[in-house]
Design an enzyme around this catalytic site. Structure first.
Site, PDB file in Angstrom:
ATOM      1  N   ARG A 103      74.826  62.032 -43.302  1.00  0.00           N
ATOM      2  CA  ARG A 103      74.281  60.665 -43.294  1.00  0.00           C
ATOM      3  C   ARG A 103      75.349  59.775 -42.681  1.00  0.00           C
ATOM      4  O   ARG A 103      76.435  59.616 -43.250  1.00  0.00           O
ATOM      5  CB  ARG A 103      73.934  60.198 -44.708  1.00  0.00           C
ATOM      6  CG  ARG A 103      73.654  58.706 -44.788  1.00  0.00           C
ATOM      7  CD  ARG A 103      73.072  58.266 -46.108  1.00  0.00           C
ATOM      8  NE  ARG A 103      71.688  58.699 -46.248  1.00  0.00           N
ATOM      9  CZ  ARG A 103      70.836  58.194 -47.140  1.00  0.00           C
ATOM     10  NH1 ARG A 103      71.221  57.245 -47.965  1.00  0.00           N
ATOM     11  NH2 ARG A 103      69.598  58.647 -47.209  1.00  0.00           N
ATOM     12  N   HIS A 130      65.357  58.833 -39.816  1.00  0.00           N
ATOM     13  CA  HIS A 130      65.430  59.453 -41.151  1.00  0.00           C
ATOM     14  C   HIS A 130      64.370  60.560 -41.196  1.00  0.00           C
ATOM     15  O   HIS A 130      63.355  60.443 -41.894  1.00  0.00           O
ATOM     16  CB  HIS A 130      65.179  58.384 -42.214  1.00  0.00           C
ATOM     17  CG  HIS A 130      65.630  58.760 -43.598  1.00  0.00           C
ATOM     18  ND1 HIS A 130      66.241  59.964 -43.891  1.00  0.00           N
ATOM     19  CD2 HIS A 130      65.551  58.078 -44.781  1.00  0.00           C
ATOM     20  CE1 HIS A 130      66.520  60.006 -45.186  1.00  0.00           C
ATOM     21  NE2 HIS A 130      66.109  58.873 -45.748  1.00  0.00           N
ATOM     22  N   GLN A 133      63.048  62.155 -44.569  1.00  0.00           N
ATOM     23  CA  GLN A 133      62.150  61.251 -45.287  1.00  0.00           C
ATOM     24  C   GLN A 133      60.740  61.335 -44.708  1.00  0.00           C
ATOM     25  O   GLN A 133      59.751  61.486 -45.446  1.00  0.00           O
ATOM     26  CB  GLN A 133      62.681  59.815 -45.175  1.00  0.00           C
ATOM     27  CG  GLN A 133      61.830  58.793 -45.896  1.00  0.00           C
ATOM     28  CD  GLN A 133      61.903  58.956 -47.401  1.00  0.00           C
ATOM     29  OE1 GLN A 133      62.982  58.980 -47.965  1.00  0.00           O
ATOM     30  NE2 GLN A 133      60.763  59.052 -48.064  1.00  0.00           N
ATOM     31  N   ASP A 223      59.341  49.480 -46.197  1.00  0.00           N
ATOM     32  CA  ASP A 223      60.730  49.835 -46.508  1.00  0.00           C
ATOM     33  C   ASP A 223      61.510  48.524 -46.593  1.00  0.00           C
ATOM     34  O   ASP A 223      61.011  47.461 -46.200  1.00  0.00           O
ATOM     35  CB  ASP A 223      61.280  50.768 -45.408  1.00  0.00           C
ATOM     36  CG  ASP A 223      62.709  51.238 -45.675  1.00  0.00           C
ATOM     37  OD1 ASP A 223      63.168  51.163 -46.836  1.00  0.00           O
ATOM     38  OD2 ASP A 223      63.377  51.678 -44.719  1.00  0.00           O
ATOM     39  N   CYS A 263      59.991  54.517 -49.081  1.00  0.00           N
ATOM     40  CA  CYS A 263      60.988  55.598 -49.174  1.00  0.00           C
ATOM     41  C   CYS A 263      61.949  55.389 -50.339  1.00  0.00           C
ATOM     42  O   CYS A 263      62.611  56.345 -50.750  1.00  0.00           O
ATOM     43  CB  CYS A 263      61.744  55.717 -47.858  1.00  0.00           C
ATOM     44  SG  CYS A 263      62.645  54.221 -47.418  1.00  0.00           S
ATOM     45  N   ARG A 291      61.107  64.998 -51.393  1.00  0.00           N
ATOM     46  CA  ARG A 291      62.368  65.144 -50.645  1.00  0.00           C
ATOM     47  C   ARG A 291      63.020  66.475 -51.026  1.00  0.00           C
ATOM     48  O   ARG A 291      63.531  67.202 -50.185  1.00  0.00           O
ATOM     49  CB  ARG A 291      63.321  63.979 -50.967  1.00  0.00           C
ATOM     50  CG  ARG A 291      62.841  62.613 -50.511  1.00  0.00           C
ATOM     51  CD  ARG A 291      62.786  62.501 -49.012  1.00  0.00           C
ATOM     52  NE  ARG A 291      64.059  62.858 -48.404  1.00  0.00           N
ATOM     53  CZ  ARG A 291      65.129  62.053 -48.319  1.00  0.00           C
ATOM     54  NH1 ARG A 291      65.049  60.800 -48.759  1.00  0.00           N
ATOM     55  NH2 ARG A 291      66.256  62.458 -47.756  1.00  0.00           N
TER      56      ARG A 291
HETATM   57  N1   CP Z   1      64.968  57.371 -49.450  1.00  0.00           N
HETATM   58  C1   CP Z   1      66.266  57.703 -49.390  1.00  0.00           C
HETATM   59  O1   CP Z   1      66.764  58.324 -48.426  1.00  0.00           O
HETATM   60  O2   CP Z   1      66.981  57.314 -50.486  1.00  0.00           O
HETATM   61  P1   CP Z   1      68.564  57.369 -50.652  1.00  0.00           P
HETATM   62  O3   CP Z   1      69.139  56.366 -49.685  1.00  0.00           O
HETATM   63  O4   CP Z   1      68.819  57.001 -52.083  1.00  0.00           O
HETATM   64  O5   CP Z   1      69.050  58.733 -50.315  1.00  0.00           O
HETATM   65  N1  NVA Z   2      65.943  51.814 -43.959  1.00  0.00           N
HETATM   66  C1  NVA Z   2      66.749  52.104 -45.128  1.00  0.00           C
HETATM   67  C2  NVA Z   2      66.360  53.419 -45.709  1.00  0.00           C
HETATM   68  C3  NVA Z   2      67.071  53.789 -46.978  1.00  0.00           C
HETATM   69  C4  NVA Z   2      66.665  55.136 -47.481  1.00  0.00           C
HETATM   70  C5  NVA Z   2      68.223  52.090 -44.756  1.00  0.00           C
HETATM   71  O1  NVA Z   2      68.579  52.614 -43.697  1.00  0.00           O
HETATM   72  O2  NVA Z   2      69.014  51.541 -45.530  1.00  0.00           O
END
Ligand code: CP
Ligand code: NVA
Length: 305
Positions: A103, A130, A133, A223, A263, A291
């Protein structure tokens, strides 16, 4: 040849169907209490430059459930690209573990990791996309509606990383994708042109009109308006996106059988109301659980090929 999961666009429909099939079968086994130790003796490095609940938890628990070992490494632990170059980290990891989950802020970091690693690299969210997701969300939609082809997903709010991955995923599975967002928050021209090339014939549209987007939708998705790394823009984003809140009035314009997806984490009172998030139409915790199952299927497919 090793396979990565950096972008949904890199995978054809058959490949994605394979991941979904593995996921569904591992979910059934997990529910029945049948062990699935496909990763016995294998290790997975998990690099996180940003916070996470679901992604870290689902990968870490998932690797354990598959009989393997997950190693969590933060930005401070390895200083990716600062203490040493991404390409060096990629090669060291390749000599000691069997897969990498990453990440990162910049999408190119995961792309470079995949280029230099000789083991599978999985995108666990970047500023651009993502994919885990989006695929868990399609798994959820298939559980709810019994099919994917012909469904319509309406994405309301900020055209962000999650929206981009969902758009491509919808294209791969013959789902319509319609985004409603204000100026400056819709998907940019270069992305839309690539999407059209990657998913010929896809039913894609975007406008400033949420009522048009939710009309006929099977899934109403939203989101956060302030993704990780955008905290400096918080106030202007909250102001510009305020008319795009998914609330009871907006849901009244969607079909009664539509489900609400998010998400998570959700900011109640901003992109979604408490009432809608907690309503019968909300499937957000089914999404979160999936997930785990989708990523277990993905790990098995990539690591046990
Ligand atoms: N939806 C998601 O990826 O959540 P986190 O940021 O908590 O991993
Ligand atoms: N769009 C959000 C998703 C978190 C899971 C972010 O990137 O923070």
């Amino acid at each position: 040849m090793k396979r990565d999961f950096v972008s949904i666009a890199d995978c054809d429909r058959e490949c994605l169907e394979g991941y979904l099939a593995e996921a569904a079968s591992l979910k059934d086994a997990y529910t029945a209490g049948i062990p699935s130790h496909f990763l016995a003796g294998q290790s997975v490095a998990m690099i996180f430059e940003k916070p996470s609940l679901r992604t870290r938890l689902s990968f870490e628990a998932g690797v354990t459930q598959l009989g393997g070992h997950a190693i969590y490494l933060t930005r401070n632990d390895i200083g990716l690209g600062k203490r040493e170059p991404v390409r060096d980290v990629a090669r060291v990891l390749s000599s000691m573990v069997q897969a990498v989950v990453a990440r990162t802020f910049e999408h190119d970091t995961v792309v470079e990791m995949a280029r230099y690693a000789s083991i599978p690299v999985i995108n666990a969210l970047t500023d651009f996309s993502h994919p885990c997701q989006a695929m868990a969300d399609l798994m959820t939609a298939r559980e709810v509606f019994g099919r994917l082809a012909g469904l319509k997903l309406a994405f309301i709010g900020d055209g962000n990383n999650v929206a981009r991955s969902l758009a491509v995923a919808c294209g791969r599975f013959d789902m319509a994708f319609q985004l409603a967002a204000p100026d400056g928050h819709r998907l940019d021209d270069s992305f839309v042109a690539r999407l059209a090339a990657q998913c010929p014939g896809m039913r894609f549209s975007q406008s400033a009109d949420p009522a048009a987007a939710v009309a006929g939708a099977h899934v109403v998705y939203t989101d956060t308006w302030v993704s990780m790394g955008q905290e400096d823009e918080r106030e202007q984003r909250l102001t510009r996106l305020a008319p795009y809140q998914v609330n009871a009035a907006m849901m009244a314009k969607a079909p009664a059988e539509a489900v609400v997806m998010h998400c998570l984490p959700a900011y109640r009172g901003q992109e979604i109301t408490e009432e809608v998030l907690e309503s019968e139409q909300s499937v957000v915790f089914q999404q979160a659980e999936n997930r785990l199952h989708f990523q277990k299927g993905l790990l098995k497919a990539l690591m046990c090929a």
